[in-house]
Motif scaffolding. Structure first.
Motif, PDB file in Angstrom:
ATOM      1  N   ASN A  47      -3.874   6.310 -11.183  1.00  0.00           N
ATOM      2  CA  ASN A  47      -4.001   7.142 -10.164  1.00  0.00           C
ATOM      3  C   ASN A  47      -5.287   6.770  -9.469  1.00  0.00           C
ATOM      4  OD1 ASN A  47      -3.676   9.712  -8.885  1.00  0.00           O
ATOM      5  ND2 ASN A  47      -5.878  10.030  -9.524  1.00  0.00           N
ATOM      6  N   ASP A  67       1.041   4.090  -3.146  1.00  0.00           N
ATOM      7  CA  ASP A  67       0.773   5.657  -2.866  1.00  0.00           C
ATOM      8  C   ASP A  67       1.909   6.343  -3.457  1.00  0.00           C
ATOM      9  OD1 ASP A  67      -1.724   5.252  -1.734  1.00  0.00           O
ATOM     10  OD2 ASP A  67      -0.739   5.191   0.303  1.00  0.00           O
ATOM     11  N   LEU A  68       3.087   5.833  -3.485  1.00  0.00           N
ATOM     12  CA  LEU A  68       4.390   6.389  -4.029  1.00  0.00           C
ATOM     13  C   LEU A  68       4.175   6.364  -5.415  1.00  0.00           C
ATOM     14  CD1 LEU A  68       7.166   5.184  -1.476  1.00  0.00           C
ATOM     15  CD2 LEU A  68       6.264   7.460  -1.473  1.00  0.00           C
ATOM     16  N   GLU A  98       0.860  -1.426   0.141  1.00  0.00           N
ATOM     17  CA  GLU A  98      -0.042  -0.033  -0.021  1.00  0.00           C
ATOM     18  C   GLU A  98       0.792   1.242   0.088  1.00  0.00           C
ATOM     19  OE1 GLU A  98      -2.338  -0.632   3.451  1.00  0.00           O
ATOM     20  OE2 GLU A  98      -3.719  -1.895   2.383  1.00  0.00           O
ATOM     21  N   THR A  99       1.952   1.281   0.729  1.00  0.00           N
ATOM     22  CA  THR A  99       3.027   2.475   0.755  1.00  0.00           C
ATOM     23  C   THR A  99       3.475   2.557  -0.695  1.00  0.00           C
ATOM     24  OG1 THR A  99       3.296   1.975   3.147  1.00  0.00           O
ATOM     25  CG2 THR A  99       4.984   3.289   1.732  1.00  0.00           C
ATOM     26  N   GLY A 102      -3.995   2.181  -8.992  1.00  0.00           N
ATOM     27  CA  GLY A 102      -2.487   1.800  -8.388  1.00  0.00           C
ATOM     28  C   GLY A 102      -2.022   0.549  -9.389  1.00  0.00           C
ATOM     29  N   LYS A 122       1.726   6.197  -7.476  1.00  0.00           N
ATOM     30  CA  LYS A 122       0.619   7.136  -7.876  1.00  0.00           C
ATOM     31  C   LYS A 122       1.294   8.586  -7.926  1.00  0.00           C
ATOM     32  CE  LYS A 122      -3.341   4.576  -6.317  1.00  0.00           C
ATOM     33  NZ  LYS A 122      -4.529   4.706  -5.422  1.00  0.00           N
ATOM     34  N   LYS A 123       1.911   8.768  -6.893  1.00  0.00           N
ATOM     35  CA  LYS A 123       2.556  10.277  -6.666  1.00  0.00           C
ATOM     36  C   LYS A 123       3.497  10.764  -7.738  1.00  0.00           C
ATOM     37  CE  LYS A 123       0.986  10.808  -2.058  1.00  0.00           C
ATOM     38  NZ  LYS A 123       1.256  10.771  -0.407  1.00  0.00           N
TER      39      LYS A 123
END
Length: 439
Positions: free
Chosen positions: A29, A12-13, A8-9, A32, A15-16
């Motif tokens: 986005n 998130d990274l 999950e971490t 994932g 996506k960003k």
């Protein structure tokens, strides 16, 4: 729990911060990465959660010798320990680049004899267009600038390569394509001849084609097509460029796909399987005639090159990769397992209503999806649903859903065995039936 939190971490990274090539930015986005792979062995990949999948595409058609080859890691380590990189400009050189150029001259067909190194297939394509135009300029024909390619052909994403690519969505991505690129019907020699006559042979530098169209749907040429193409190019004094970026290094059951047709191009483009994806590398191989003319008629420097042309570590890995292909008889395995793959496709064609045309040459193949009622494509694309279902069940494949196609494409590592082919077909069958039953 720890693996789930890490995934999950990372998502998130991802996506960003990670803009993915040839991907839906909106889907990335929102959802994932569907997989975050951490390990590979043979024909299998393992993701961060421990899920194991059969890689039916060799990633991007290119992991020919399979995943986890420590020999290639060792070759890179040993070369990097001595000399990781030095530039090849101003006639500087290094041993791996020299040895790999000589090896490619030896194993490519006919009189292909001299090599210009790139970092990948798109660079190889753009280099070939520049060299073809430069060649004719040196020979006193500067007006020979036009490049003819084929509809449904794929040649990369640099500006020249995008312009040569005959797949509409790739061209529509940019509002400024390069000039002097033309497209003809994929397997009509008459279409090529008419284009040359219309444009004037005096204005055409080269014709480029993949021996098997890959990203355009794994389209295999009819008997006699490339032999006639070779004759037409000779007749009109046009260079024939064979884009073997996907098909080279055993993919089709020959070292190079041109060997199926008994032809020798003037320029051959290589990448992908040259290192099996372990490190970026590409090459442009020209005939001794072109090489000799470039030497005789050029003055000053050849003002074209990439920082990493002839990269020592990449070339060392390329040499070891070719050694593995030869020593493990992977070209013959590609031929034999390719027939097993095609036989599996034929069985699915008989068993499952939505399976239309199937085809393969060595370990590159395709399955068309059709509406059995109309014997035409469904109004909405079905292949992506099948691909997603296969991925959930442990098989990675790709789809081609443009230019009127709804197609599943396959390109497993050349190390695949009969049991693994049977596993691939079994998972594919389950995915096809699951989607068919949901329609």
């Amino acid at each position: 729990m720890i693996k789930t939190e890490l995934k999950e971490t990372l998502i998130d990274l991802d996506k960003k911060h990670f803009i993915h090539p040839t991907s839906s930015l909106k889907q990335q986005n929102e959802s994932g990465a569907p997989f975050i792979f951490t390990n590979g062995s043979g024909v299998y990949l393992t993701d961060i959660t421990g899920k194991k999948v059969l890689e039916g595409m060799s990633s991007l058609w290119n992991v020919n010798v399979g995943y986890g080859r420590k020999e290639l890691a060792k070759a890179a380590y040993e070369q990097m320990s001595k000399l990781a990189f030095t530039n090849s400009f101003s006639s500087m050189s290094n041993e791996p680049a020299i040895q790999l150029a000589a090896k490619l001259a030896k194993i490519t067909p006919g009189n292909l004899s001299a090599v210009f190194f790139t970092s990948g297939g798109s660079e190889s394509n753009d280099t070939a267009y520049k060299l073809a135009r430069y060649y004719w300029k040196l020979k006193g024909f500067p007006e020979k600038t036009k490049i003819i390619s084929r509809k449904k052909g794929y040649h990369g994403v640099n500006i020249g390569a995008t312009s040569a690519t005959g797949i509409t969505p790739f061209q529509e991505m940019t509002s400024s394509l390069a000039p002097d690129f033309l497209h003809v019907d994929p397997f009509s020699t008459e279409s090529l001849r008419q284009c040359i006559e219309r444009e004037g042979a005096a204005n055409v530098a080269a014709f480029i084609a993949e021996p098997v169209q890959g990203a355009g749907g794994v389209n295999i040429a009819p008997v006699g097509y490339f032999q006639e193409i070779r004759k037409i190019c000779d007749e009109y004094k046009i260079l024939f460029i064979a884009d073997e970026v996907i098909t080279g290094f055993g993919r089709t059951g020959k070292m190079f796909a041109c060997e199926h047709y008994g032809i020798v191009p003037d320029i051959m483009l290589l990448a992908k399987g040259i290192t099996s994806g372990y490190i970026p590398l590409g090459a442009v191989v020209v005939t001794d005639r072109i090489h000799e003319d470039l030497i005789e008629f050029s003055e000053g420097a050849l003002l074209h090159g990439y920082t990493y042309s002839g990269h020592a570590t990449a070339c060392a890995v390329g040499l070891k990769n070719i050694e593995i292909i030869e020593n493990e008889n992977l070209i013959e395995n590609s031929r034999l397992m390719g027939q097993e793959l095609l036989n599996g496709f034929y069985k699915l064609q008989k068993e499952i209503d939505i399976v239309g045309e199937v085809r393969a040459q060595g370990l590159i193949g395709a399955v068309e999806i059709i509406n059995p009622v109309t014997n035409t494509r469904f109004p909405t694309h079905i292949a992506p649903k099948i691909s997603a279902e296969a991925a959930r069940r442990g098989l990675i494949i790709r789809t081609v859903v443009f230019e009127g196609m709804d197609t599943l494409v396959f390109s497993p590592p050349l190390v695949i065995n009969k049991k693994e082919i049977e596993e691939l077909i079994s998972i594919l069958r389950e995915a096809l039936l699951a989607v068919q039953n949901s329609l």
